[in-house]
Design a protein around this motif. Structure first.
Motif, PDB file in Angstrom:
ATOM      1  N   THR A  81       5.617   2.064  -9.893  1.00  0.00           N
ATOM      2  CA  THR A  81       5.177   3.587  -9.932  1.00  0.00           C
ATOM      3  C   THR A  81       3.818   2.882  -9.383  1.00  0.00           C
ATOM      4  OG1 THR A  81       6.485   4.462 -11.742  1.00  0.00           O
ATOM      5  CG2 THR A  81       4.369   5.233 -10.834  1.00  0.00           C
ATOM      6  N   CYS A  82       3.517   4.459  -8.410  1.00  0.00           N
ATOM      7  CA  CYS A  82       2.098   4.182  -7.829  1.00  0.00           C
ATOM      8  C   CYS A  82       0.719   4.651  -8.846  1.00  0.00           C
ATOM      9  CB  CYS A  82       2.343   5.203  -6.421  1.00  0.00           C
ATOM     10  SG  CYS A  82       0.150   5.035  -6.322  1.00  0.00           S
ATOM     11  N   PRO A  83      -0.175   3.874  -8.867  1.00  0.00           N
ATOM     12  CA  PRO A  83      -1.379   4.176  -9.874  1.00  0.00           C
ATOM     13  C   PRO A  83      -1.767   5.478  -9.785  1.00  0.00           C
ATOM     14  CG  PRO A  83      -2.249   2.546  -8.271  1.00  0.00           C
ATOM     15  CD  PRO A  83      -0.454   2.352  -8.552  1.00  0.00           C
ATOM     16  N   LEU A  84      -2.488   6.053  -8.833  1.00  0.00           N
ATOM     17  CA  LEU A  84      -2.650   6.997  -8.277  1.00  0.00           C
ATOM     18  C   LEU A  84      -2.731   8.396  -9.064  1.00  0.00           C
ATOM     19  CD1 LEU A  84      -5.730   7.344  -7.487  1.00  0.00           C
ATOM     20  CD2 LEU A  84      -4.914   7.231  -4.863  1.00  0.00           C
ATOM     21  N   HIS A  85      -0.930   8.295  -7.905  1.00  0.00           N
ATOM     22  CA  HIS A  85      -0.679   9.824  -7.881  1.00  0.00           C
ATOM     23  C   HIS A  85       1.061  10.233  -8.321  1.00  0.00           C
ATOM     24  CE1 HIS A  85      -3.517  10.603  -5.115  1.00  0.00           C
ATOM     25  NE2 HIS A  85      -4.087  11.416  -5.665  1.00  0.00           N
ATOM     26  N   MET A  86       1.279   8.131  -8.811  1.00  0.00           N
ATOM     27  CA  MET A  86       2.482   8.380 -10.207  1.00  0.00           C
ATOM     28  C   MET A  86       4.149   8.680  -9.310  1.00  0.00           C
ATOM     29  SD  MET A  86       1.161   7.403 -12.697  1.00  0.00           S
ATOM     30  CE  MET A  86       2.329   7.096 -13.975  1.00  0.00           C
ATOM     31  N   SER A  87       3.528   8.125  -7.278  1.00  0.00           N
ATOM     32  CA  SER A  87       5.386   8.490  -6.969  1.00  0.00           C
ATOM     33  C   SER A  87       5.676   7.063  -7.243  1.00  0.00           C
ATOM     34  CB  SER A  87       5.065   8.007  -5.125  1.00  0.00           C
ATOM     35  OG  SER A  87       4.489   9.989  -4.932  1.00  0.00           O
ATOM     36  N   ALA A  88       7.582   6.759  -7.661  1.00  0.00           N
ATOM     37  CA  ALA A  88       7.385   5.730  -8.041  1.00  0.00           C
ATOM     38  C   ALA A  88       8.761   5.286  -6.882  1.00  0.00           C
ATOM     39  CB  ALA A  88       8.848   5.905  -9.634  1.00  0.00           C
TER      40      ALA A  88
ATOM     41  N   ILE B 160       1.000  -1.276  -0.417  1.00  0.00           N
ATOM     42  CA  ILE B 160       0.026   0.368  -0.101  1.00  0.00           C
ATOM     43  C   ILE B 160       1.125   1.610   0.255  1.00  0.00           C
ATOM     44  CG2 ILE B 160      -2.137   0.865   1.331  1.00  0.00           C
ATOM     45  CD1 ILE B 160      -2.583  -1.755  -0.498  1.00  0.00           C
ATOM     46  N   CYS B 161       0.621   2.233  -0.832  1.00  0.00           N
ATOM     47  CA  CYS B 161       1.373   3.613  -1.027  1.00  0.00           C
ATOM     48  C   CYS B 161       1.236   4.124   0.208  1.00  0.00           C
ATOM     49  CB  CYS B 161       0.184   4.189  -1.859  1.00  0.00           C
ATOM     50  SG  CYS B 161       1.573   6.075  -2.372  1.00  0.00           S
ATOM     51  N   THR B 162       3.202   5.235   0.670  1.00  0.00           N
ATOM     52  CA  THR B 162       2.392   5.282   1.522  1.00  0.00           C
ATOM     53  C   THR B 162       2.286   6.533   1.295  1.00  0.00           C
ATOM     54  OG1 THR B 162       4.788   6.122   0.916  1.00  0.00           O
ATOM     55  CG2 THR B 162       4.827   4.395   2.330  1.00  0.00           C
ATOM     56  N   HIS B 163       2.127   7.222   0.942  1.00  0.00           N
ATOM     57  CA  HIS B 163       0.905   8.915   0.847  1.00  0.00           C
ATOM     58  C   HIS B 163      -0.197   8.732   0.103  1.00  0.00           C
ATOM     59  CE1 HIS B 163      -1.085  12.100  -2.596  1.00  0.00           C
ATOM     60  NE2 HIS B 163       0.033  12.810  -1.558  1.00  0.00           N
ATOM     61  N   ALA B 164      -1.522   8.346  -0.146  1.00  0.00           N
ATOM     62  CA  ALA B 164      -2.829   7.541   0.273  1.00  0.00           C
ATOM     63  C   ALA B 164      -3.198   6.403  -0.020  1.00  0.00           C
ATOM     64  CB  ALA B 164      -3.786   8.596  -0.353  1.00  0.00           C
ATOM     65  N   TYR B 165      -4.350   6.132   0.066  1.00  0.00           N
ATOM     66  CA  TYR B 165      -4.921   4.603   0.071  1.00  0.00           C
ATOM     67  C   TYR B 165      -4.539   4.243  -1.335  1.00  0.00           C
ATOM     68  CZ  TYR B 165      -5.930  -0.077   1.061  1.00  0.00           C
ATOM     69  OH  TYR B 165      -6.293  -1.670   1.199  1.00  0.00           O
ATOM     70  N   ALA B 166      -3.549   3.322  -2.051  1.00  0.00           N
ATOM     71  CA  ALA B 166      -3.378   3.041  -3.632  1.00  0.00           C
ATOM     72  C   ALA B 166      -2.594   1.097  -3.490  1.00  0.00           C
ATOM     73  CB  ALA B 166      -2.873   3.505  -4.517  1.00  0.00           C
ATOM     74  N   ASP B 167      -3.376   0.350  -3.973  1.00  0.00           N
ATOM     75  CA  ASP B 167      -2.218  -0.813  -3.894  1.00  0.00           C
ATOM     76  C   ASP B 167      -1.635  -0.589  -5.191  1.00  0.00           C
ATOM     77  OD1 ASP B 167      -1.581  -3.535  -4.079  1.00  0.00           O
ATOM     78  OD2 ASP B 167      -3.693  -4.199  -3.477  1.00  0.00           O
TER      79      ASP B 167
ATOM     80  N   GLY C 101       7.765  12.961  -5.552  1.00  0.00           N
ATOM     81  CA  GLY C 101       6.694  13.071  -5.027  1.00  0.00           C
ATOM     82  C   GLY C 101       5.139  12.691  -6.134  1.00  0.00           C
ATOM     83  N   PRO C 102       3.824  12.779  -4.912  1.00  0.00           N
ATOM     84  CA  PRO C 102       3.938  13.117  -3.073  1.00  0.00           C
ATOM     85  C   PRO C 102       4.155  12.512  -2.839  1.00  0.00           C
ATOM     86  CG  PRO C 102       1.875  12.125  -4.012  1.00  0.00           C
ATOM     87  CD  PRO C 102       3.030  12.772  -6.254  1.00  0.00           C
ATOM     88  N   ALA C 103       4.972  10.688  -2.281  1.00  0.00           N
ATOM     89  CA  ALA C 103       4.564   9.726  -1.544  1.00  0.00           C
ATOM     90  C   ALA C 103       6.444  10.441  -0.481  1.00  0.00           C
ATOM     91  CB  ALA C 103       5.073   8.537  -2.149  1.00  0.00           C
TER      92      ALA C 103
HETATM   93  S1  FES Z   1      -1.614   7.321  -3.774  1.00  0.00           S
HETATM   94 FE1  FES Z   1       0.332   6.868  -3.952  1.00  0.00          FE
HETATM   95  S2  FES Z   1       1.119   8.789  -5.222  1.00  0.00           S
HETATM   96 FE2  FES Z   1      -0.544   9.011  -4.037  1.00  0.00          FE
END
Ligand code: FES
Length: 104
Positions: A63-70, A42-49, A81-83
């Motif tokens: 790379t996170c599918p929600l806000h694209m932090s790698a 689970i991404c450390t920024h918000a909740y994304a798998d 960022g944003p993570a």
């Molecule tokens: S939830 Fe992963 S970068 Fe925002």
């Protein structure tokens, strides 16, 4: 807790993003050029798998599918960022045709 079997060796191919749940823990298992990585899923920024994210085999990132932090798969550190917080990483090993993750 120690070494936990997460899958058979033959079910994990290079480029896979595999999900493994251990109680409340959600773990991501990947394989790049025959090296196995395990991190929190689970991404450390918000909740994304991150198992629905994008693997970069050259950079060894997911790379996170929600806000694209790698995130670097070796140390969990976000490359952009944003993570800001790293993912937890786990040691892995292959033994007796199975893949194991070390959970403490
Ligand atoms: S939830 Fe992963 S970068 Fe925002």
């Amino acid at each position: 807790m120690g070494w936990i079997k997460v899958c058979d060796e033959k079910t994990l191919n290079n480029g896979d993003l595999l999900e493994y749940d251990h109680g409340e823990m959600k773990i991501l298992i990947t394989k790049i050029k025959d090296k196995i990585f395990a991190t929190d899923r689970i991404c450390t920024h918000a909740y994304a798998d991150l198992s629905t994210g994008f693997l970069n085999e050259e950079e060894k990132t997911v790379t996170c599918p929600l806000h694209m932090s790698a995130f670097n798969l070796e140390n969990g550190v976000p490359q952009n960022g944003p993570a800001e917080l790293p993912l937890k990483t786990y040691n892995t090993k292959e033994e007796d045709k199975s893949v194991y993750v070390l959970i403490n």
